[in-house]
Structures are given as C-alpha cells and as structure tokens.
Design an enzyme around this catalytic site. Structure first.
Site, short mmCIF file in Angstrom:
data_model
loop_
_atom_site.label_atom_id
_atom_site.label_comp_id
_atom_site.label_asym_id
_atom_site.label_seq_id
_atom_site.Cartn_x
_atom_site.Cartn_y
_atom_site.Cartn_z
N ASP A 1 45.12 99.69 123.61
CA ASP A 1 45.22 98.21 123.72
C ASP A 1 46.37 97.77 122.81
OD1 ASP A 1 44.47 95.51 124.39
OD2 ASP A 1 43.57 95.33 122.42
N SER A 2 46.75 96.50 122.96
CA SER A 2 47.78 95.97 122.08
C SER A 2 47.28 95.83 120.64
CB SER A 2 48.22 94.59 122.58
OG SER A 2 47.10 93.73 122.64
N TYR B 1 50.67 91.23 123.47
CA TYR B 1 51.45 91.59 124.66
C TYR B 1 51.52 90.40 125.63
CZ TYR B 1 51.50 96.70 123.81
OH TYR B 1 51.72 97.96 123.31
N GLY B 2 50.51 89.55 125.56
CA GLY B 2 50.34 88.50 126.56
C GLY B 2 51.46 87.48 126.61
N CYS C 1 43.42 97.14 128.17
CA CYS C 1 44.22 95.93 127.98
C CYS C 1 44.50 95.39 129.37
CB CYS C 1 45.51 96.30 127.25
SG CYS C 1 46.67 94.93 127.11
N ASN C 2 44.06 94.19 129.63
CA ASN C 2 44.29 93.60 130.96
C ASN C 2 45.78 93.37 131.21
OD1 ASN C 2 41.51 92.48 132.29
ND2 ASN C 2 41.36 92.59 130.07
N GLU D 1 42.14 88.92 116.42
CA GLU D 1 42.85 89.85 115.52
C GLU D 1 42.56 89.50 114.06
OE1 GLU D 1 44.99 92.61 116.00
OE2 GLU D 1 44.38 92.54 118.09
N CYS E 1 40.56 89.56 129.30
CA CYS E 1 41.33 90.04 128.15
C CYS E 1 40.31 90.75 127.28
CB CYS E 1 41.96 88.87 127.39
SG CYS E 1 42.69 89.36 125.81
N THR E 2 40.62 91.97 126.86
CA THR E 2 39.61 92.76 126.14
C THR E 2 39.35 92.22 124.73
OG1 THR E 2 41.38 94.30 125.56
CG2 THR E 2 39.99 94.87 127.45
N HIS E 3 40.18 91.31 124.26
CA HIS E 3 39.86 90.67 122.97
C HIS E 3 38.66 89.72 123.11
CE1 HIS E 3 43.79 92.15 121.67
NE2 HIS E 3 43.54 91.70 120.45
N1 DGL Z 1 43.64 92.69 124.86
C1 DGL Z 1 44.71 92.48 125.73
C2 DGL Z 1 44.31 92.15 127.13
O1 DGL Z 1 43.27 92.60 127.56
C3 DGL Z 1 45.99 91.88 125.28
C4 DGL Z 1 46.03 90.74 124.39
C5 DGL Z 1 47.46 90.50 123.96
O2 DGL Z 1 48.04 91.42 123.38
O3 DGL Z 1 48.00 89.43 124.24
O4 DGL Z 1 45.01 91.49 127.86
#
Ligand code: DGL
Length: 247
Positions: free
Chosen positions: A7-8, A39-40, A70-71, A150, A180-182
């Site tokens: 993941d990011s 990453y988003g 990570c989506n 985070e 989003c996995t967060h």
């Molecule tokens: N956890 C990530 C996702 O599922 C990325 C969040 C990010 O880095 O912006 O999209």
C-alpha cells in the site's frame, strides 16, 4: 504460503487484518510507501511507476501472491503489475464489487463509493458496478481521510468535520464501498455516519476473492509479519501494533 502486501502507507494494514483473521498465510511481507503517500493525489504514470518499484522490492521475497492493498494502485497499475510479476497479483477493486453483489445489495439500491481522487477519477469502480447492473451509484472522493488515518486519527472532531464536508449533502445510502484501504481504520466512525448502510471493506472482500480463486490455503495458525516502509518504518509498526493488536 507467503503473501506480499503493498500500500502507499498504513492503509493496507486493514487488508492484513482480514488476512490474519481468515488464517490465510504463514507469512506476510508488508511494504508501505510511506515516503510518498498519498498516491491518491498523483497522476497515472507516477502511481504505476511507484507500484512497479514496490513489485521489484517485494519480488525479492519470492511470494506466492502479491496483494495490491491499495485501491489507487489497483485502479492504475494492476495490468502492468500482472504482466511483470512472476507470481499472481490480486487487486482490491474487483473483489470489492463482487463483495457488494455477493452481500445481497440489489441492483436498484443506492450505492456510494468513496475513495481517493485518483481512484474515483479512474472510473474503474463505476465501470465495474455498471457492468454488474448497479444503476444508482454515487462516487465521491474523500482524500483528506488518508492523512488523518496516517496520523492515527480514526474519529473525533476533525474526522467528523471531514465527513461533513464530503458526505454532508449526499443523503442516505443502502451500501457504501470503502474504496480506499485507509478508510476501514475509520470504520466505527464511518459506520455511525452511514447508519443502516452496508459497508464494504477491501480486506474482507479480498479474503473472499483469494479463497474463491485458490490463492490462499487457510489453516495458518500463526502469521509472521515483516514490515518494510520507504521511510519511518517505526511509525508503520506503531499503527500496526495498535490496529492489529500485536504485542
Ligand atoms: N490506501 C490507498 C487506497 O486504497 C491509497 C491512499 C493514498 O495513498 O492516497 O487507495
């Protein structure tokens, strides 16, 4: 069986939690690209390049499967990762859509997808949901939730303000895909906000998907986890200890 999980940042820990719960792997090698999260907010080429770098690092562990937890990376880099990897690669978007369908959400139900700007902008969820016959889909980016998670902020005044800004005017939904996995780290707060809606979680969704595709063999009584990060791995370990109840 070894799974490499990427993941990011800390978000993929929500996927790791499900993999442990379902006793799927003896060993998990986790890599969070914490130096470059989020990453988003990045463009397609950058997301693909970072994802390929993660693949290169994780390939050294010779995993049985790579789980792109990570989506955002799943939306933009899955095909390329599959072409380059010497082992199967699973992303989280298709499993999320299948989990919605298998969870009894009906075609006319009101479905909300929340994710990063890049994930929502890719249109991948919208396309797959439409292919499954879902007609009533709203897709909304909620990027600020990533830095909150985070930072270890899963609820409280700041989180509620962000929810109000992104979701305050949207009305009610029957199902919400946490794309989003967060976001599952905020699941308690999100569940209360979207009271009555079914919440779809990438971790639980991919656990089902791996079983259905013979990519995990269950029965792992203990899972050893190795943590790696592109910076500040101790911070990642702290969140992992809290979220996964590690000693
Ligand atoms: N956890 C990530 C996702 O599922 C990325 C969040 C990010 O880095 O912006 O999209």
């Amino acid at each position: 069986m070894t799974a490499a999980v990427f993941d990011s940042g800390v978000g993929g820990l929500s996927v790791v939690k499900s993999l442990i719960k379902h006793k799927m792997f003896d060993e998990i090698v986790y890599y969070g690209d914490t130096a470059r999260v989020p990453y988003g907010a990045k463009d397609q080429n950058t997301i693909a390049r970072y994802s390929l770098e993660a693949l290169e690092f994780l390939s050294g562990f010779e995993p049985n499967v790579l789980i792109v937890a990570c989506n955002t990376a799943s939306a933009y880099a899955l095909d390329e990762l599959r072409r380059k990897a010497a082992f199967p690669v699973a992303g989280v978007i298709e499993p999320g859509v299948l989990a919605l369908k298998n969870g009894g959400v009906k075609k006319r139900d009101r479905v909300l997808v929340i994710g990063t700007r890049a994930t929502i902008g890719s249109g991948v969820y919208q396309k797959l949901l439409s292919a499954q016959g879902y007609e009533n889909v709203t897709a909304v980016p909620a990027p600020l939730l990533v830095p909150l998670v985070e930072e270890g902020i899963f609820d409280g005044a700041i989180a509620q303000e962000a929810f109000k800004r992104y979701f305050g005017d949207l009305g009610a939904f029957d199902a919400v895909i946490m794309g989003c996995t967060h976001y599952p780290l905020m699941q308690t707060a999100l569940g209360a906000w979207f009271a009555g809606a079914k919440l779809v979680h990438s971790g639980e969704a991919i656990a089902e998907y791996l079983k259905a595709n013979n990519l995990a063999f269950g029965g792992a009584d203990e899972t050893q986890i190795k943590f790696f990060a592109s910076e500040n791995v101790n911070r990642l370990k702290e969140v992992a200890a809290q979220w996964l109840n590690l000693p």
